[in-house]
Scaffold this active site. Structure first.
Site, PDB file in Angstrom:
ATOM      1  N   SER A   1       0.822  -1.213   0.000  1.00 35.55           N
ATOM      2  CA  SER A   1       0.000   0.000   0.000  1.00 35.55           C
ATOM      3  C   SER A   1       0.857   1.266   0.000  1.00 35.55           C
ATOM      4  O   SER A   1       2.037   1.245   0.381  1.00 35.55           O
ATOM      5  CB  SER A   1      -0.902   0.021   1.226  1.00 35.55           C
ATOM      6  OG  SER A   1      -1.602  -1.187   1.342  1.00 35.55           O
TER       7      SER A   1
HETATM    8  N1  SAM Z   1      -0.347  -4.743   4.068  1.00 38.02           N
HETATM    9  C1  SAM Z   1       0.276  -5.092   2.817  1.00 38.02           C
HETATM   10  C2  SAM Z   1       1.674  -4.521   2.715  1.00 38.02           C
HETATM   11  O1  SAM Z   1       2.046  -3.717   3.523  1.00 38.02           O
HETATM   12  O2  SAM Z   1       2.368  -4.941   1.773  1.00 38.02           O
HETATM   13  C3  SAM Z   1      -0.495  -4.674   1.611  1.00 38.02           C
HETATM   14  C4  SAM Z   1      -1.638  -5.540   1.431  1.00 38.02           C
HETATM   15  S1  SAM Z   1      -2.355  -5.607  -0.120  1.00 38.02           S
HETATM   16  C5  SAM Z   1      -2.956  -4.010  -0.368  1.00 38.02           C
HETATM   17  C6  SAM Z   1      -3.785  -6.534   0.313  1.00 38.02           C
HETATM   18  C7  SAM Z   1      -3.501  -7.982   0.656  1.00 38.02           C
HETATM   19  O3  SAM Z   1      -4.698  -8.534   1.192  1.00 38.02           O
HETATM   20  C8  SAM Z   1      -3.130  -8.848  -0.516  1.00 38.02           C
HETATM   21  O4  SAM Z   1      -1.910  -9.451  -0.294  1.00 38.02           O
HETATM   22  C9  SAM Z   1      -4.268  -9.854  -0.584  1.00 38.02           C
HETATM   23  O5  SAM Z   1      -3.852 -11.127  -1.020  1.00 38.02           O
HETATM   24  C10 SAM Z   1      -4.749  -9.885   0.839  1.00 38.02           C
HETATM   25  N2  SAM Z   1      -6.110 -10.362   1.062  1.00 38.02           N
HETATM   26  C11 SAM Z   1      -7.223 -10.169   0.320  1.00 38.02           C
HETATM   27  N3  SAM Z   1      -8.268 -10.803   0.889  1.00 38.02           N
HETATM   28  C12 SAM Z   1      -7.796 -11.402   2.017  1.00 38.02           C
HETATM   29  C13 SAM Z   1      -8.390 -12.203   3.023  1.00 38.02           C
HETATM   30  N4  SAM Z   1      -9.675 -12.529   3.029  1.00 38.02           N
HETATM   31  N5  SAM Z   1      -7.610 -12.648   4.021  1.00 38.02           N
HETATM   32  C14 SAM Z   1      -6.290 -12.341   4.057  1.00 38.02           C
HETATM   33  N6  SAM Z   1      -5.671 -11.602   3.127  1.00 38.02           N
HETATM   34  C15 SAM Z   1      -6.420 -11.132   2.132  1.00 38.02           C
END
Ligand code: SAM
Length: 675
Positions: A61
């Site tokens: 993000s």
């Molecule tokens: N916090 C992360 C970072 O600092 O790199 C960025 C996260 S990215 C914007 C969103 C993440 O949420 C993705 O890796 C995606 O695979 C994960 N995601 C989506 N749905 C999810 C779920 N139900 N449970 C866990 N992770 C999930």
């Protein structure tokens, strides 16, 4: 600048200046090196004020959004925090500096594994990573003082709210996939919650039981779709009927297209007149009233360049001699509907500046890569004119491909079995050298340089394509669609920062591949790449379909064109649903339909039919149907229940061959179709 300085800068210009004030939060961003969390190839952009791509089409993000989220959790240092969406692990590392223990859940196992390895290696010992569906929380360690969700869901997941301590805070993006609001929920009592909206944001989707459905999972194990008759009733209610194509008001569609930078218009076959005419109708409106700059089609670059000369009313440029669109499948572009559209475009351009008119000239281009030898000829022809030394060198290097003129695919096979040396280095070096002299060459004639560079790019990618063909799908398919997408990008760059483009390609290239069984094979396409680059607002994808009628196609590759009867659609297909609606022709908006149920019903996967240049009615189910989730594939569908084959022009060899520039300058208005 060294990393610490960059972090200093980031904290001041991206965070403090936008109102992030908690000194502990600012310090955490100062402490954690973001470059340790981005892919190697993007390290130099680690402190950019934006999200960055990581593996599995996810993102790390934007620092400001992470800061906004963690500041809203009001952490003091003693807390137990849950994060949903580990991704790269960056936000978890920030949280580890602000709380006692951080529990983070990621649904994609490979991301969770690499984040665990990374966080361990970097010494973030109070972070615990788990693979699973974070919409259900991580009950084992609940309740939490704070929960941060890093992906956007349709609503606040109940399970997360229930895992909050009294007084605990949950920050989660909520709303449609295109845009969400960052919401903070504070637990004020056992059954009491206080909800605040912080700001609008845009996250990747939260996929899970209490989030969005997993499209891939649906495709692998599809739920049983509702009976076609009930869905057909719904379609009838919301469809916008189309009467006559020429007098149809496309205004509602134009409103839905809005400010999209690219509009992708599909087709369910390569030989149906209604599809061409409707695409022409829409394109005319987009060009006349919405400032679109070019039409890019599923055709070869050099062939379409002849049409471009023609529609611009330019004197036909010098170039190697060849008949445009004389190669199989010629009817795709050598047909009466294309002649009509390009004649219109020529007239439109005739009113451009210099002609005392509206001030814009709209081009016509080809996205495909099947022109290895015409493109070689075009590059050499160009270099002969601008740099004879470079031309000689290029001629020598391209010569190794000459034996394969008749069958370039054979070249790929010969290289693969070790019988022939690859020309990869040679073709890439010609492209590179051409680009290195961009300034010098483009000074003479920018447009001709762009054309030559694009031909050199086609040669380089076609050479790779013919070698990849023997590795089969997905590599050759992906190479071709990446080339087409890159060409589209090159065109948008060439026309300028605010330019807008229209694409005409088969549904299989424009419909988002993530919503079809192609993605299960690892294939991507132009529609998917446009979505990823230009987002939902920047991309509008229109699919086309038909039930029965006639179509121009061949029984096999390189066989003559015939007019086939299209078989009525399969009972388990989307086509059957649309046929049963009883509406002869219609537009069906899918992104925000009048009744949301339409989108849901048309998201449940069914069979969908694709007819290409080859049609095999006898093995139709096997040869032409695939699984798709239509409402995710397209933003809108245009349906013609009964359709008719395109009318091809006379075969190329029946027409006179024009040899000299003077002869070409004297050509009638209908060149290059030679009517
Ligand atoms: N916090 C992360 C970072 O600092 O790199 C960025 C996260 S990215 C914007 C969103 C993440 O949420 C993705 O890796 C995606 O695979 C994960 N995601 C989506 N749905 C999810 C779920 N139900 N449970 C866990 N992770 C999930």
């Amino acid at each position: 600048m060294i990393s610490e300085q960059k972090r200093d800068d980031m904290v001041t210009t991206q965070l403090e200046s936008r109102g992030i004030a908690d000194p502990r939060v600012l310090e955490a961003f100062q402490d954690v090196a973001r470059e340790d969390f981005v892919p190697e190839s993007l390290r130099e952009f680690a402190y950019k004020d934006s999200p960055l791509p990581i593996e599995n089409e996810q993102t790390i993000s934007q620092p400001y959004i992470v800061a906004l989220t963690v500041e809203a959790l009001s952490l003091r240092g003693h807390e137990r925090v849950l994060e949903v969406g580990t991704g790269s692990g960056y936000a978890a590392a920030i949280l580890s500096r602000l709380a006692a223990e951080v529990y983070t859940v990621e649904r994609i196992a490979s991301l969770a594994e690499s984040a665990t390895e990374r966080l361990g290696r970097l010494g973030y010992e109070n972070v615990h990573v788990h693979t699973g569906d974070g919409t259900l929380g991580w009950a084992e360690h609940a309740p939490y003082d704070a929960i941060a969700v890093a992906a956007g869901g349709p609503e606040v997941p109940e399970a997360l709210v229930s895992q909050l301590k009294l007084g605990g805070r949950l920050v989660v993006p909520v709303g449609p996939e295109t845009q969400q609001v960052l919401v903070r929920v504070t637990r004020t009592g056992t059954h009491d919650f206080h909800r605040e909206e912080l700001t609008s944001v845009r996250f990747v989707p939260l996929i899970g039981k209490q989030g969005w459905p997993d499209q891939q999972q649906i495709l692998r194990a599809p739920p049983k779709p509702s009976p076609s008759a009930s869905v057909a009733r719904l379609v009838r209610e919301v469809a916008e009927p189309i009467g006559d194509i020429d007098s149809d008001s496309v205004r509602p569609l134009l409103a839905r297209i809005g400010d999209a930078r690219v509009v992708l218009l599909g087709e369910a076959t390569h030989g149906t007149s209604e599809f061409y005419r409707m695409r022409a109708r829409i394109s005319r409106e987009l060009i006349e009233h919405h400032g679109f700059d070019f039409v890019a089609v599923e055709a070869d670059w050099p062939d379409a360049a002849r049409i471009d000369n023609y529609v611009l009313g330019d004197p036909i440029r010098q170039g190697p001699e060849f008949e445009p669109f004389s190669r199989f499948p010629s009817w795709m572009w050598r047909n009466t509907d294309v002649v009509e559209f390009t004649s219109w475009l020529r007239k439109f351009n005739a009113h451009a500046p210099g002609h005392g008119g509206h001030g814009r000239r709209v081009g016509f281009h080809g996205l495909d890569l099947y022109s290895l030898f015409t493109s070689i000829a075009a590059v050499l022809h160009y270099l002969d004119d601008v740099d004879s030394t470079a031309a000689r060198a290029a001629r020598n290097r391209y010569a190794a491909l000459t034996p394969w003129q008749r069958d370039p695919a054979e070249y790929g096979r010969a290289v693969l079995v070790g019988a022939y040396e690859s020309s990869e280095k040679a073709v890439v070096s010609i492209l590179r050298e051409l680009l290195e002299r961009r300034i010098e060459y483009a000074r003479k004639d920018g447009e001709r340089f762009f054309d030559a560079a694009q031909n050199a790019r086609v040669v380089a990618n076609a050479e790779r394509y013919y070698r990849a063909m023997y590795y089969g799908s997905p590599s050759s398919w992906n190479l071709r669609d990446s080339h087409m997408f890159d060409t589209l990008e090159a065109l948008l760059g060439f026309y300028g920062p605010d330019s807008r483009g229209i694409v005409w390609e088969h549904n299989s290239h424009v419909g988002n591949a993530l919503a079809t069984e192609m993605s299960l094979r690892g294939e991507h396409n132009v529609g998917q790449l446009c979505r990823a680059k230009y987002g939902d607002d920047g991309t509008y994808i229109v699919g086309f379909g038909t039930d029965h009628g006639t179509v121009a196609a061949a029984s096999d590759w390189e066989e003559p064109m015939q007019i086939f009867e299209v078989r009525p659609s399969h009972p388990e297909s989307y086509e059957r649903v649309f046929h049963e609606s009883g509406v002869a022709a219609f537009r069906l908006p899918l992104r925000a339909p009048k009744r949301a149920a339409v989108r849901d019903e048309l998201s449940a996967p069914r069979l969908e039919r694709a007819i290409g240049v080859v049609y095999r009615p006898d093995t139709e189910l096997l040869s032409h149907y695939f699984q798709a989730s239509l409402a995710q594939q397209f933003d809108e569908l245009i349906w013609f229940d009964r359709t008719t084959a395109v009318e091809p022009l006379a075969p190329a060899q029946d027409r006179r061959v024009v040899r000299t520039a003077t002869q070409r300058a004297e050509l009638p208005d209908t060149y290059p179709f030679g009517l």
